[in-house]
Enzyme design. Structure first.
Site, PDB file in Angstrom:
ATOM      1  N   CYS A 264      36.114 -20.442  11.566  1.00  0.00           N
ATOM      2  CA  CYS A 264      35.812 -19.941  12.164  1.00  0.00           C
ATOM      3  C   CYS A 264      35.394 -20.050  13.604  1.00  0.00           C
ATOM      4  CB  CYS A 264      34.833 -18.758  11.007  1.00  0.00           C
ATOM      5  SG  CYS A 264      34.078 -17.240  12.323  1.00  0.00           S
ATOM      6  N   PHE A 265      34.034 -20.156  13.908  1.00  0.00           N
ATOM      7  CA  PHE A 265      33.907 -20.498  15.616  1.00  0.00           C
ATOM      8  C   PHE A 265      34.419 -22.070  15.799  1.00  0.00           C
ATOM      9  CE2 PHE A 265      30.625 -21.269  18.331  1.00  0.00           C
ATOM     10  CZ  PHE A 265      30.406 -20.193  19.018  1.00  0.00           C
ATOM     11  N   HIS A 354      37.209 -17.499   6.348  1.00  0.00           N
ATOM     12  CA  HIS A 354      35.971 -18.241   5.281  1.00  0.00           C
ATOM     13  C   HIS A 354      36.510 -19.131   4.187  1.00  0.00           C
ATOM     14  CE1 HIS A 354      32.204 -17.398   7.859  1.00  0.00           C
ATOM     15  NE2 HIS A 354      33.067 -16.255   8.598  1.00  0.00           N
ATOM     16  N   GLU A 356      35.312 -21.144   2.016  1.00  0.00           N
ATOM     17  CA  GLU A 356      34.186 -21.295   0.557  1.00  0.00           C
ATOM     18  C   GLU A 356      34.237 -19.919   0.059  1.00  0.00           C
ATOM     19  OE1 GLU A 356      33.106 -18.950   3.883  1.00  0.00           O
ATOM     20  OE2 GLU A 356      34.161 -20.657   3.913  1.00  0.00           O
TER      21      GLU A 356
END
Length: 380
Positions: A264-265, A354, A356
């Protein structure tokens, strides 16, 4: 933000967008006023993980699923120690929480944490408006003494925009902490916390990784002080164009050729470190049902997203960077947005989503195994 935590089911509430569009409903959660960027999430489940995702800092989340809160709230599913959304918008909240793990209702949790929300509005119309006009500043006002429309609109337009916002340090840990490996310890990873979700180090711990979670302000010296086998850069809020510190740290990691993984970031940080630009999406990707193709295998994954910015990298060629050749490894099938990068001459890769995925789906869990493989190869 100003709030009250009294019962809210009949308290009037108003949602005001910066372009002047107004929606009227009833208060949900705390009573008061709040501001942020209006975004929508398409997930039908996982609202507790959404609320506690630090990447939603300073955002007012509109749930596209009409019925929210039916499984209540528990103490096991949060992704962080608190709710991070600045406001919450639902159409039809559950009147009764029904699940064997429920400890309290969603409305009670919102009130307890002072999160101002609104219910009973046409979230379908609001979502369509945001898709057509783009994410924008918004305010939610509730209570017996609501301001007039002109005053509310003026207050919304005074709020800072998300573009140019530097927010990672506001949500990241202030002190380093360690998540121990589950079972035999195989590797040590330094994880730079830019807004990390609790499930992320857990996924690494499941694979025998001892994770040292460092503040967003960590330096390269801090990273290498833990003698890491690999370095991880997490998700987080704000504009990646402001993240000069993390970019410099990542460049130091790339110079040392340490196995590197970002999500992501962290994907946007890798993009900047390689010399690519970033830009703000019109309304972003948020939810747990986004289709992404892994171009290295050709497989399509259903993935969990929360991002309003993206990397501007070419999809049709391999790029030369100061750290070797790089290519786009993953792409969103809805709009061709870059969803992953990988270096071809050293062990570094990232994805925009993501893996996870605590609330599901788990199609992308293999990415943690890919990170392990890089560390195994480097050790060998």
């Amino acid at each position: 933000m100003t709030t009250s935590t009294r019962g809210t089911s009949k308290v009037p509430a108003v949602l005001v967008l910066e372009d002047g569009r107004i929606f009227r409903g009833r208060a949900y959660g705390a009573v008061g006023e709040t501001f942020g960027e209006a975004v929508f999430s398409t997930g039908m489940t996982g609202y507790q993980e959404t609320l506690t995702d630090p990447s939603y800092h300073r955002q007012v989340v509109v749930m596209t699923a009409p019925h929210v809160g039916n499984t209540g709230v528990n103490d096991e599913d949060p992704e962080s120690a608190r709710i991070w959304v600045s406001g919450y918008v639902v159409r039809d909240p559950a009147r009764v929480s029904s699940n064997w793990r429920t400890q309290r209702s969603l409305d009670e949790e919102l009130r307890h944490q002072g999160v101002v929300g609104i219910q009973g509005i046409d979230t379908r119309a609001l979502t369509r408006h945001l898709r057509e006009s783009g994410a924008m500043r918004v305010g939610i006002f509730s209570g017996s003494a609501l301001p007039d429309e002109g005053t509310m609109l003026a207050e919304v337009r005074q709020q800072p925009e998300m573009k140019g916002a530097n927010l990672s340090a506001e949500v990241a840990t202030k002190e380093t902490y360690v998540v121990p490996a589950i079972g035999e310890k195989k590797f040590t990873v330094a994880a730079v916390d830019l807004g990390i979700k609790g499930m992320t180090p857990h996924r690494m711990a499941e694979r025998g990784i001892e994770v040292h979670v460092l503040p967003a302000t960590a330096t390269a010296e801090d990273v290498y002080a833990v003698n890491p086998d690999g370095v991880f850069f997490s998700n987080g809020p704000g504009d990646p164009a402001t993240a000069d510190g993390p970019v410099a740290v990542m460049q130091a990691v790339l110079e040392r050729r340490t196995p590197l993984f970002g999500i992501c970031f962290g994907n946007q940080i890798l993009g900047r470190a390689l010399g690519f630009g970033t830009y703000k999406l019109k309304y972003g990707h948020r939810g747990i049902n986004q289709p992404v193709q892994d171009r290295t295998t050709g497989k399509v994954e259903v993935t969990a997203h929360n991002h309003g910015f993206a990397v501007d990298a070419p999809l049709d060629k391999v790029s030369d960077t100061p750290y070797g050749r790089a290519e786009v490894s993953h792409v969103c099938l809805n709009d061709n947005v870059v969803e992953g990068l990988q270096l071809l001459d050293q062990p570094a890769f990232s994805v925009q989503y993501h893996p996870e995925a605590a609330a599901g789906p788990h199609d992308a869990a293999y990415l943690f195994d890919r990170f392990v493989s890089l560390m195994e190869a480097e050790r060998a």
